[in-house]
Each structure stands twice: as C-alpha cells, then as structure tokens.
Design a protein around this motif. Structure first.
Motif, mmCIF file in Angstrom:
data_model
loop_
_atom_site.group_PDB
_atom_site.id
_atom_site.type_symbol
_atom_site.label_atom_id
_atom_site.label_comp_id
_atom_site.label_asym_id
_atom_site.label_seq_id
_atom_site.Cartn_x
_atom_site.Cartn_y
_atom_site.Cartn_z
ATOM 1 N N GLU A 219 1.194 -1.049 -0.139
ATOM 2 C CA GLU A 219 -0.169 0.190 -0.136
ATOM 3 C C GLU A 219 0.739 0.746 0.065
ATOM 4 O OE1 GLU A 219 -3.653 2.120 0.480
ATOM 5 O OE2 GLU A 219 -3.259 0.217 -0.471
ATOM 6 N N THR A 220 1.951 1.153 0.362
ATOM 7 C CA THR A 220 2.522 2.684 0.590
ATOM 8 C C THR A 220 3.331 2.621 -0.556
ATOM 9 O OG1 THR A 220 3.709 2.002 3.369
ATOM 10 C CG2 THR A 220 5.194 2.559 1.827
ATOM 11 N N ASP B 277 8.004 2.749 7.845
ATOM 12 C CA ASP B 277 9.232 3.730 7.549
ATOM 13 C C ASP B 277 9.753 2.591 7.127
ATOM 14 O OD1 ASP B 277 8.558 5.464 8.831
ATOM 15 O OD2 ASP B 277 9.270 4.922 10.944
ATOM 16 N N LYS B 278 9.933 1.770 7.006
ATOM 17 C CA LYS B 278 10.559 0.674 5.749
ATOM 18 C C LYS B 278 11.058 0.572 4.750
ATOM 19 C CE LYS B 278 12.165 -4.468 5.960
ATOM 20 N NZ LYS B 278 13.089 -4.746 6.527
ATOM 21 N N ALA B 279 9.412 1.028 4.030
ATOM 22 C CA ALA B 279 8.918 0.522 2.969
ATOM 23 C C ALA B 279 9.407 1.556 2.792
ATOM 24 C CB ALA B 279 7.588 0.665 2.871
ATOM 25 N N LEU B 280 9.142 3.287 3.031
ATOM 26 C CA LEU B 280 9.593 4.117 2.293
ATOM 27 C C LEU B 280 11.414 3.928 2.408
ATOM 28 C CD1 LEU B 280 7.101 6.784 4.309
ATOM 29 C CD2 LEU B 280 7.433 5.976 2.227
ATOM 30 N N GLY B 281 11.968 3.476 3.622
ATOM 31 C CA GLY B 281 14.130 3.664 3.293
ATOM 32 C C GLY B 281 13.885 2.963 2.083
ATOM 33 N N GLU B 282 12.817 2.031 1.687
ATOM 34 C CA GLU B 282 13.667 0.811 0.056
ATOM 35 C C GLU B 282 13.548 1.875 -0.721
ATOM 36 O OE1 GLU B 282 11.030 -1.757 0.306
ATOM 37 O OE2 GLU B 282 11.738 -3.173 1.805
ATOM 38 N N LEU B 283 12.605 2.917 -0.773
ATOM 39 C CA LEU B 283 11.842 4.287 -2.202
ATOM 40 C C LEU B 283 13.144 5.064 -1.593
ATOM 41 C CD1 LEU B 283 7.841 4.361 -1.614
ATOM 42 C CD2 LEU B 283 9.647 3.377 -3.407
ATOM 43 N N GLU B 284 13.349 5.419 -0.375
ATOM 44 C CA GLU B 284 14.505 6.299 -0.631
ATOM 45 C C GLU B 284 15.888 6.623 -1.185
ATOM 46 O OE1 GLU B 284 16.193 9.781 2.948
ATOM 47 O OE2 GLU B 284 15.383 7.956 3.521
ATOM 48 N N THR B 285 15.873 4.635 -0.832
ATOM 49 C CA THR B 285 17.122 4.350 -1.729
ATOM 50 C C THR B 285 17.009 4.155 -2.868
ATOM 51 O OG1 THR B 285 17.594 2.825 0.555
ATOM 52 C CG2 THR B 285 18.715 2.452 -1.856
ATOM 53 N N TYR B 286 16.146 3.641 -4.014
ATOM 54 C CA TYR B 286 16.144 4.532 -4.933
ATOM 55 C C TYR B 286 16.542 5.771 -5.425
ATOM 56 C CZ TYR B 286 13.111 4.849 -9.185
ATOM 57 O OH TYR B 286 12.602 5.272 -10.197
ATOM 58 N N LYS C 133 19.243 6.315 -8.415
ATOM 59 C CA LYS C 133 18.512 6.016 -9.244
ATOM 60 C C LYS C 133 19.073 6.364 -10.613
ATOM 61 C CE LYS C 133 15.434 9.664 -9.298
ATOM 62 N NZ LYS C 133 14.050 10.391 -9.450
ATOM 63 N N ASP C 134 19.944 7.362 -10.338
ATOM 64 C CA ASP C 134 21.023 8.097 -11.673
ATOM 65 C C ASP C 134 22.253 6.547 -11.738
ATOM 66 O OD1 ASP C 134 19.551 10.328 -11.739
ATOM 67 O OD2 ASP C 134 20.649 11.677 -10.400
ATOM 68 N N ASP C 135 21.821 5.874 -10.808
ATOM 69 C CA ASP C 135 23.414 4.888 -10.877
ATOM 70 C C ASP C 135 22.529 4.146 -11.236
ATOM 71 O OD1 ASP C 135 24.782 6.929 -10.324
ATOM 72 O OD2 ASP C 135 25.116 6.325 -8.573
ATOM 73 N N GLY C 136 21.028 3.889 -12.400
ATOM 74 C CA GLY C 136 20.939 2.718 -12.131
ATOM 75 C C GLY C 136 19.945 1.025 -11.181
ATOM 76 N N TRP C 137 19.608 2.124 -10.189
ATOM 77 C CA TRP C 137 19.338 1.134 -8.760
ATOM 78 C C TRP C 137 17.497 1.510 -9.736
ATOM 79 C CZ3 TRP C 137 22.767 0.159 -4.956
ATOM 80 C CH2 TRP C 137 21.420 -0.506 -3.535
ATOM 81 N N GLY C 138 17.415 -0.184 -9.333
ATOM 82 C CA GLY C 138 15.436 -0.145 -9.849
ATOM 83 C C GLY C 138 14.755 0.242 -8.574
ATOM 84 N N ARG C 139 13.605 0.127 -9.108
ATOM 85 C CA ARG C 139 12.438 1.065 -8.564
ATOM 86 C C ARG C 139 11.832 -0.473 -7.721
ATOM 87 N NH1 ARG C 139 9.550 5.487 -7.770
ATOM 88 N NH2 ARG C 139 7.468 5.541 -6.981
ATOM 89 N N PRO C 140 11.735 -0.491 -6.032
ATOM 90 C CA PRO C 140 11.167 -1.680 -5.758
ATOM 91 C C PRO C 140 9.856 -1.729 -6.397
ATOM 92 C CG PRO C 140 11.574 0.158 -4.112
ATOM 93 C CD PRO C 140 11.894 0.767 -5.106
ATOM 94 N N TYR C 141 9.685 -3.511 -6.469
ATOM 95 C CA TYR C 141 8.703 -4.137 -6.933
ATOM 96 C C TYR C 141 7.241 -3.369 -6.608
ATOM 97 C CZ TYR C 141 11.376 -7.399 -9.282
ATOM 98 O OH TYR C 141 12.359 -7.681 -10.259
ATOM 99 N N PRO C 142 6.378 -3.327 -7.020
ATOM 100 C CA PRO C 142 5.493 -2.352 -6.432
ATOM 101 C C PRO C 142 4.240 -2.906 -5.669
ATOM 102 C CG PRO C 142 5.106 -2.542 -8.880
ATOM 103 C CD PRO C 142 6.118 -2.876 -8.138
ATOM 104 N N TYR C 143 4.452 -4.411 -6.227
ATOM 105 C CA TYR C 143 3.740 -5.726 -5.045
ATOM 106 C C TYR C 143 4.360 -6.489 -4.983
ATOM 107 C CZ TYR C 143 0.594 -9.210 -3.635
ATOM 108 O OH TYR C 143 0.137 -9.997 -2.784
ATOM 109 N N ILE C 144 4.543 -7.182 -3.551
ATOM 110 C CA ILE C 144 5.545 -8.652 -3.680
ATOM 111 C C ILE C 144 4.507 -9.311 -3.032
ATOM 112 C CG2 ILE C 144 7.794 -7.122 -3.474
ATOM 113 C CD1 ILE C 144 7.180 -7.351 -0.509
#
Length: 238
Positions: A37-38, A71-80, A84-95
């Motif tokens: 959902e996040t 916060d854990k889910a947003l941390g994954e997004l923040e890392t992305y 992202k300019d270095d090619g880091w992939g966006r977290p899957y929208p649904y696991i």
C-alpha cells in the motif's frame, strides 16, 4: 579513540507456547499489505507524511508497528531515489512473499529473563489484541548477549523483526552498546578474518601480537541450503 554506538543483530528461533506460527504468518501478511500500500500511494504521488498517517489508520497492526513497517518501505524508496541515476531499480510495486514485522521493544514485542531457567521469554503482538508467547532459541553466546543487553545499563534493546525463514519464523533483535569506544579506521590495529565453512562461520581477531579472540557461529542450515542449491543446479543442467 572515538565514541560511537555499536549495534548488533541477534537471530533467534521461536519456541511458541501461546498462539502459533499461523498468527505470525497473518502478521507478516498484514506487513506485506502495508508495504504494498505504501508503494502504491507513492506511485500515485502522495506526500510521504500523508502516506504514513493514512496507512496507519487503516492497518490491523498496532500503530507503532505499522509506522515502523511504513518507515522500512519508505526507506526502500528513498534508497531508490538516491541511487536511480546510477541504475538502481525501483522497488517492485507489489510483492507476494512474506514481509517482516518491524517492532519496538516494549510496544510491538516484549522480552523478559527467566532467572530460574536462564531462558529469555518473548511476547510478540502479531496483530491488534493477538499475542504470540514463548521462549527464544539460539546459541548460548547469543542468549547471553541478549540477557546482558536486557540487564546492563550500557546496553539497549532496540527494534526487532519477525522474519520467515523457509517454513519457520525467527526474531531478529537489534542490541546497541551506547558508549562503545571505537578506534578510527585509519588507526586500526586489529583485523577480523572470516572463514565460511559448511556448518559454521568462524571469525578471528588478529593483531600484531597474534590471535586476540575467536568466535565460531554454528549454522547447520548452511549445509542444507548448499545441498538444496546444488540439487537445483544439477536439475537445471540436466
């Protein structure tokens, strides 16, 4: 020397006597729903503060646990976003796999030392008003480290995660030494050697004076996993 907090993650199996692994599974599935959902709301352009308040209001976990999962889910997004300019992939929208329940000590989970049996008891709030109780299982070294963290003022027991490993659940607990003295990296005189074996991981601290200390972490699952992947590789080759 410089003052710094040192944090270590301790892993424990769960000997459950109230509730069941099914309750933990339900909690981890709700954690997965919160995580998905996040991500969904982030893709819709929601402000992160609004995401947190909305998800917390609609969750079946206690508020503090839901906040930590968000916060854990947003941390994954923040890392992305940071990479992202270095090619880091966006977290899957649904696991569709299990997602860890993240909890604060004293709120989402509680630990206590039973002096008579020298064991550590746990209580995990799997969902609102749904509790799982039992005792922790691990090596004597990790049990003693956790008991020290629970009773020594220099230590603090922090967040923990309920994590599914194969068909069972584990509790991964962060413990922190608040006033540890750490040598700056450029002045380090002790080095750690790591030897990964089939049944354990061995660590040895070395200095100019020789071996300072050695720790062997038994991990029988290493042998099981190694055999499983060996079998999978042979089947693919065939």
């Amino acid at each position: 020397m410089q003052s710094s907090k040192l944090t270590q993650t301790l892993s424990f199996g769960l000997d459950i006597y109230t509730g069941s692994g099914d309750d933990l599974q339900t909690g981890c599935l709700e954690a997965r729903r919160i995580r998905n959902e996040t991500n969904r709301l982030d893709r819709q352009g929601w402000d992160w503060n609004d995401i947190k308040s909305t998800v917390v209001d609609n969750a079946d976990h206690v508020n503090n646990t839901t906040q930590l999962i968000v916060d854990k889910a947003l941390g994954e997004l923040e890392t992305y976003h940071d990479n992202k300019d270095d090619g880091w992939g966006r977290p899957y929208p649904y696991i569709d796999e299990s997602y860890p329940m993240v909890m604060n000590h004293g709120e989402g989970y509680q630990l206590s030392v039973d002096e008579a049996s020298e064991s550590v008891s746990f209580r995990v709030t799997a969902l609102k008003r749904n509790f799982v109780r039992g005792t922790l299982k691990s090596s004597q070294h990790q049990i003693e480290r956790l008991k020290t963290a629970l009773t020594d003022d220099d230590w603090r027991v922090g967040t923990a995660e309920v994590v599914k490993k194969q068909d069972r659940y584990e509790l991964h607990i962060n413990v922190t030494h608040e006033t540890a003295e750490v040598t700056a990296k450029e002045n380090a005189k002790t080095f750690i050697g790591v030897d990964v074996n089939e049944d354990n991981v061995a660590l040895t601290a070395l200095s100019t004076d020789g071996v300072e200390d050695t720790l062997v972490i038994d991990f029988p699952e290493i042998k099981f996993e190694r055999h499983r992947y060996f079998t999978m590789r042979k089947r693919v080759q065939n």
